[in-house]
Design a protein around this motif. Structure first.
Motif, PDB file in Angstrom:
ATOM      1  N   ARG A 183       0.841  -1.207   0.000  1.00  0.00           N
ATOM      2  CA  ARG A 183       0.000   0.000   0.000  1.00  0.00           C
ATOM      3  C   ARG A 183       0.874   1.254   0.000  1.00  0.00           C
ATOM      4  O   ARG A 183       0.566   2.243  -0.682  1.00  0.00           O
ATOM      5  N   GLN A 185       3.836   1.530  -1.312  1.00  0.00           N
ATOM      6  CA  GLN A 185       4.449   1.694  -2.628  1.00  0.00           C
ATOM      7  C   GLN A 185       3.480   2.305  -3.637  1.00  0.00           C
ATOM      8  O   GLN A 185       3.874   3.085  -4.502  1.00  0.00           O
ATOM      9  N   ILE A 186       2.220   1.976  -3.522  1.00  0.00           N
ATOM     10  CA  ILE A 186       1.217   2.596  -4.392  1.00  0.00           C
ATOM     11  C   ILE A 186       1.112   4.084  -4.075  1.00  0.00           C
ATOM     12  O   ILE A 186       1.097   4.930  -4.981  1.00  0.00           O
ATOM     13  N   ALA A 187       1.075   4.417  -2.791  1.00  0.00           N
ATOM     14  CA  ALA A 187       1.002   5.829  -2.393  1.00  0.00           C
ATOM     15  C   ALA A 187       2.256   6.590  -2.813  1.00  0.00           C
ATOM     16  O   ALA A 187       2.184   7.783  -3.132  1.00  0.00           O
ATOM     17  N   LEU A 246      -7.744   0.912  -7.182  1.00  0.00           N
ATOM     18  CA  LEU A 246      -6.372   0.928  -6.676  1.00  0.00           C
ATOM     19  C   LEU A 246      -6.226   1.961  -5.560  1.00  0.00           C
ATOM     20  O   LEU A 246      -5.534   1.713  -4.565  1.00  0.00           O
ATOM     21  N   THR A 247      -6.883   3.102  -5.715  1.00  0.00           N
ATOM     22  CA  THR A 247      -6.853   4.122  -4.666  1.00  0.00           C
ATOM     23  C   THR A 247      -7.452   3.570  -3.370  1.00  0.00           C
ATOM     24  O   THR A 247      -6.905   3.758  -2.282  1.00  0.00           O
ATOM     25  N   ALA A 250      -5.063   1.157  -1.702  1.00  0.00           N
ATOM     26  CA  ALA A 250      -3.971   1.823  -0.976  1.00  0.00           C
ATOM     27  C   ALA A 250      -4.415   2.289   0.391  1.00  0.00           C
ATOM     28  O   ALA A 250      -3.599   2.413   1.323  1.00  0.00           O
ATOM     29  N   ALA A 253      -2.616   5.193   2.569  1.00  0.00           N
ATOM     30  CA  ALA A 253      -1.212   5.051   2.976  1.00  0.00           C
ATOM     31  C   ALA A 253      -0.428   6.300   2.585  1.00  0.00           C
ATOM     32  O   ALA A 253      -0.767   6.996   1.630  1.00  0.00           O
TER      33      ALA A 253
END
Length: 273
Positions: A183, A185-187, A246-247, A250, A253
């Protein structure tokens, strides 16, 4: 066939089902799979997903400039050379003894335009000119963990600098429940790449087990529909998250910076049994 490398003990194990194919283990953890007779064959699920990203990064067969951060057995560099002839590729791999072992035991096609440089991935990235790469693939592990300095906003900003407009970034990440690292890494990628997608096994995305996830980023719309179709029809079907999904995944995060970055989590002891 084995050798001592910086990361531990490297061993090549023959594939029982394919006559000239090998799995590279480092300290008994599967690291890469190579089929010398058919470099387009990608055996590991995460490498198949990265292969889909490579296929969709440009029109079929068109040569690209590709940067591989982390080399392993050079599986994906071989794949690019086979599917996109005349591509120019650079590989940055810190484990020089591993590179020597792989090149001796699993020779590269002499016609492949693959240059392998020893050194740290982020340092190697910093030596490339602006807008050099069509494709940057990060698959870097030390002791089964991604080093902290390759997980930050500052690192991804350097990746974005090296990518051409419309270029594609793809990273192999690993995590398990409660998915704090993934999470994060997505942020971290969201402020750098306006377009993001994540491909992984559904059990990993649900936080039920430890595993790989491929994060894809670009400054232009990604071919999400085709990527989703390919990932869903793999031998080990996966799922793709994008946009609002995807948001939500996450979950608010915070981005990771150099100041607070940490290595990715260790796999549980039973992961490679």
């Amino acid at each position: 066939m084995a050798a001592t490398v910086d990361g531990g003990v490297a061993e090549l194990v023959p594939d029982r089902d394919r006559s000239n194919a090998w799995t590279l283990l480092i300290d008994r953890a599967p690291q890469s799979h190579v089929d010398l007779d058919d470099p387009t064959h990608l055996d590991f699920a995460y490498q198949r997903r990265l292969g889909h990203v490579i296929d969709l990064a440009a029109p079929a067969g068109r040569p690209v400039h590709a940067l591989h951060l982390g080399g392993g057995a050079l599986t994906l560099a071989r794949y690019v050379a086979a599917t996109r002839p005349r591509s120019t590729q650079q590989v940055v791999e810190i484990d020089t003894p591993l590179v020597q072992f792989v090149r001796q035991a699993l020779p590269l096609d002499p016609g492949a335009r693959i240059r392998v440089r020893g050194g740290d991935a982020r340092a190697g990235l910093g030596k490339l000119p602006d807008a050099w790469a069509d494709l940057v693939i990060a698959d870097v592990f030390t002791g089964a963990r991604t080093p902290a300095h390759l997980t930050s906003t500052e690192f991804l900003t350097e990746v974005r600098r090296v990518l051409k407009p419309g270029g594609t970034y793809a990273a192999n990440l690993t995590d398990g429940p409660p998915l704090v690292f993934l999470r994060g890494q997505i942020a971290t990628a969201a402020p750098v790449f306006p377009e993001l997608a994540l491909a992984a096994d559904p059990a990993v995305l649900r936080g039920r087990r430890f595993g790989n996830a491929v994060l894809v980023g670009s400054d232009t719309p990604l071919p999400v529909a085709e990527l989703t179709r390919r990932v869903a029809t793999d031998p080990h079907p996966g799922r793709v998250e994008h946009g609002r999904g995807l948001t939500d995944f996450a979950g608010g995060a915070a981005p990771v910076t150099d100041a607070n970055a940490a290595d990715s989590p260790l796999p549980p002891p039973s992961t490679f049994d």
